[in-house]
Write an enzyme that holds these catalytic residues in place. Sequence first.
Site, PDB file in Angstrom:
ATOM      1  N   GLU A  53       8.900  -4.408   1.805  1.00 45.36           N
ATOM      2  CA  GLU A  53       8.718  -3.618   0.857  1.00 45.36           C
ATOM      3  C   GLU A  53       9.944  -2.864  -0.060  1.00 45.36           C
ATOM      4  O   GLU A  53      10.939  -2.442   0.798  1.00 45.36           O
ATOM      5  CB  GLU A  53       8.004  -2.490   1.236  1.00 45.36           C
ATOM      6  N   CYS A 251       2.997   0.482  -1.001  1.00 43.11           N
ATOM      7  CA  CYS A 251       2.524   1.405  -2.071  1.00 43.11           C
ATOM      8  C   CYS A 251       3.246   1.026  -3.195  1.00 43.11           C
ATOM      9  O   CYS A 251       2.691   1.301  -4.391  1.00 43.11           O
ATOM     10  CB  CYS A 251       2.875   2.746  -1.664  1.00 43.11           C
ATOM     11  N   ASN A 368      -3.098  -3.366  -1.912  1.00 44.81           N
ATOM     12  CA  ASN A 368      -2.624  -2.825  -0.615  1.00 44.81           C
ATOM     13  C   ASN A 368      -3.338  -1.601  -0.293  1.00 44.81           C
ATOM     14  O   ASN A 368      -3.359  -0.647  -1.346  1.00 44.81           O
ATOM     15  CB  ASN A 368      -1.323  -2.419  -1.034  1.00 44.81           C
ATOM     16  N   GLU A 369      -3.873  -1.580   0.895  1.00 46.28           N
ATOM     17  CA  GLU A 369      -4.600  -0.166   1.273  1.00 46.28           C
ATOM     18  C   GLU A 369      -5.525   0.248   0.465  1.00 46.28           C
ATOM     19  O   GLU A 369      -5.674   1.523   0.078  1.00 46.28           O
ATOM     20  CB  GLU A 369      -3.468   0.869   1.550  1.00 46.28           C
TER      21      GLU A 369
END
Length: 799
Positions: A53, A251, A368-369
């Site tokens: 990331e 994130c 993502n998430e």
Amino acid sequence: MRLLRQTILVSVLVILFHAASVVFAAAPAATLTVDAAHPGPRISPTLWGIFFEDINLSADGGIYPELVRNRSFEDSEKPEYWSLQTSGSAKARMAIDETKPLNPLNRRSLKITMEKADFGAVHLINGGYWGMAIVKRAEYRLSLAARSDGSFRCPLAAGIYGWSGELLAYGEFEGVKGLSGDWKTFALDLTARGSDPHAMLLLGMSPPGTIWLDMVSLMPKKTWKGHGLRPDLAGMLAGLRPSFVRFPGGCWVEGDELKWAYRWKRTIGDVAERVPLWNIWKYYATHGLGFHEYLAMCEDLGAEPLLVINCGMSHRENVPMEKMREWVQDALDAIEYANGPATSKWGAVRAKAGHPAPFHLKTMEIGNENGGPAYQERYALFYDAIKARHPEIRLVADVPTEKRPADIVDEHYYSSPEFFMVQSERYDKYPRRGPKIYVGEYAVTQNCGQGNLRGALGEAAFMTGIERNSDVVVMASYAPLFVNANHRAWNPDLINFDSSRVYGIPSYYAQKMFSENRGDVVLPLQVACRMVSEGSTSGAIGVGTWVTQAEFKDIKVTRAGKTLLACDFAHGTKGWRLLSGDWKAQDGVLRQTSLADNVRAVAGDKNWSDYTYSLKARKLGGAEGFLILFRVQNDQDKAWWNLGGWGNVRHAIELGGAVTGDVPGRIETGRWYDIRIELQGGNIKCYLDGKLVHDVNHPALKALYASASRVDSSGEIILKVVNVTPADEATEIKLVGAGRVEGTAALTVLTSASPADENSLERPAKVAPVTRSVAIPGPTFPDTFPAHSISVLRLKTRP
Ligand code: AHR
């Protein structure tokens, strides 16, 4: 004579005592039985990978080796990270200018205006990311774009200076003198005559005149495999032997708002046309490491790419369903860019970037998430479009899907070492039908300093469970991967670095040991070992909420008939530590009115044990119920009774990261509840309105966690054993049905004097694995697994 007899007697006793103690020490407390005759599931070849990331300056200021910070002056309306110095009577000013951009996507440039002066010079300075690491005899390419209004009539000189002022490299740009109003690019090759990890770049000029600069770049010529990555950091990645790379976030892919979402099309082509994007981890990302470079990095690592695509959801906003087409198209085009023939639209762009051959993207994660109904409907759009055109692409979903199937579901875990030890059994009884699992992010984040050995032990214990169940868990990656030690937005991180140094935390070595010793097939394993009780059975008390407003009263702690604490809140919140939230003591109650998560207030003594904690609580509003804290040692080492947790559907005790005693339960708004927790030794009893809801014991942990596998090609048996206790564990190992076992084996052990031990920039290998050869007497043999250790034993066998 008497003396001689006594001496002999004492000697005999000493010998007997020693013999007894040897026998005692060798008597194994544990047994590991490996069934080599009945192999279990195949181990996924892509089991161990990495998650890259762009966080903590992993890319810019990290593996992307640009030494100049804010090279295209896009970071803000001020020339961040640049300074101007004058000497003599020179006067100059600099400002961000948007009058005539370098190109339509690169809006800002730097305008330097120098007044007429009798003597003196002007220096434009950039210190990079906390200093530029310059190495003697290494070559660098300095390039920039410049324009003028005809007033700039001096040469433009470039110097790289060490921290103490030593000139490390010097050159002059030809042809800058007399520049016209059109942008022109210039380049200089510089060779360093000295080394300094904290060097800086100075561009020198003489007044008068006005010059505009853009894309000022200083790049080391030596990069990993010649493909533009910082060699030591890329080397650390290669050391992990990853089978896949999940990128570019996290994130970071979502962005706080949609305008900050990661869009791969904006990260390809000429770097001067890649618009820097605000990164949720608090810096601008240049996209020098763009989609193409990520794919190339995967290829160079011999790892499969796993692209995380934004699914039309940021942290705070969602793309309206009727506008989702463009976002779904991004996913289709990304596949074409990576895999399409050089004759296809996006394949041609890839070929133009120097890579006509495909990159073999096989797996894509949708979001993502993300979750909830908004995710389910967007996932369905991606699923339909991608599976129709590319049925071969495996789709990873963030949560179990409802409207369309998922090939793989991504699970994320950040918690305590003990949580991961308990979770080592998570997949043993996991449903074998349904999607596979990708543990896309996991790490010990509590009680682990900046990454200590205890954290690595927790993760390794969990990883034995992943490996044993590789028919369900097909991929796993630790998170996050990198941190520039000067910009730690997340802790801990696997690989720490500054401008010139790098080290892996103990978890790095745990990852490496598992990845290098994967094996092809699981061998069933039975572990018989002692149980150990971890964590504190004493501690203070507290109250808290999660996205909920509530009030608490009649808080009382008693032990053996003695009152330890009684609160009527007549003196406000005195004696309470208000950790977060909006707390107010009024009318005899302690009221919490914030709707934030993880809101807590604590009181009392951390040495309290064996107490009864009683109180009344009333929900005022919000999503859940109450958090009743006990055994509070510090902000991280604590336990709580979560009443109406997980969206107000369950009551459970959360202890050291593990959830125990889980029962369905709901908390109503506006009514007072009587709550009582009784602690006796390791036993915890929780009562709601006088009714016993939980009666649990402090979770005991196993001393040893293990997995076994076999390599197809060599027949080697690989045994991984994690000892989480402070004692050496004498163990008998039995290899059943293994054939002939060769007399020596390779044993790699990661351990250290204390579980709190960490590596650092100064001592990068304080906690690092050591490999040695050990004698193996036969298929049954004793071994002692050292305290706080991860061991990998590779045994050669013959049929
Ligand atoms: O790994 C750090 C962050 O943790 C990731 O960005 C996110 O996916 C998770 O919440």
